[in-house]
Motif scaffolding. Structure first.
Motif: not given
Length: 161
Positions: A34-39, A72-74
């Motif tokens: 997967r492609t995940v935007a993590l911040f 999107i994961v915070c």
């Protein structure tokens, strides 16, 4: 050593608040295929995190999805109960997944932990964002202490163009 572009994200267990209570989330499964935007934010309910960082990702969730982001994961060094309450208070819905790194093990493994003791916060995660593609770091944006520029949703979206 700090993680860098091209590295594999370390294996860790994070916690997600669900209707049934806290549930474990394995990073290997979270990022695989997967492609995940993590911040990462230093703390839920803190001023910059609540006023700018989290809302930016909520507001740009559809645009990030249109650019190929699956989730999107915070993360924050808080417990799952705090992260769940913060998500509810911020009305994130399904746009951002809030995960607790309660003991800071994940940010420590990333080499992105910080000491917030002088602010009464103890060990925390630095403010950063990363794009993870199939478990590997594709982009990494680590903020200078006290800054909020390169970890924003808008900055990450520019990297996806």
């Amino acid at each position: 050593m700090t993680i860098k572009v091209g590295d594999t994200v370390p294996s860790a267990t994070l916690m997600k608040m669900t209707d049934a209570g806290p549930a474990p989330v394995q990073t290997d499964a979270l990022f695989a295929g997967r492609t995940v935007a993590l911040f990462s934010v230093p703390g839920a309910f803190t001023p910059t995190c609540s006023a700018k960082h989290l809302p930016g990702y909520v507001d740009n969730a559809d645009a990030l999805a249109a650019k190929g982001v699956d989730e999107i994961v915070c993360i924050s060094v808080n417990d799952a109960f705090v992260m769940g309450a913060w998500g509810a208070a911020a009305n994130v819905g399904e746009k951002v997944t809030l995960l607790a790194d309660g003991n800071g093990d994940f940010v420590e493994a990333l080499g992105l932990a910080m000491d917030g003791s002088r602010f009464g916060m103890g060990k925390r995660g630095q403010r950063f964002s990363m794009l993870v593609r199939d478990g590997k770091v594709a982009e990494l944006n680590v903020e200078d202490p006290g800054a909020f520029k390169v970890s924003s949703a808008e900055y990450l979206m520019q990297q996806l163009s």
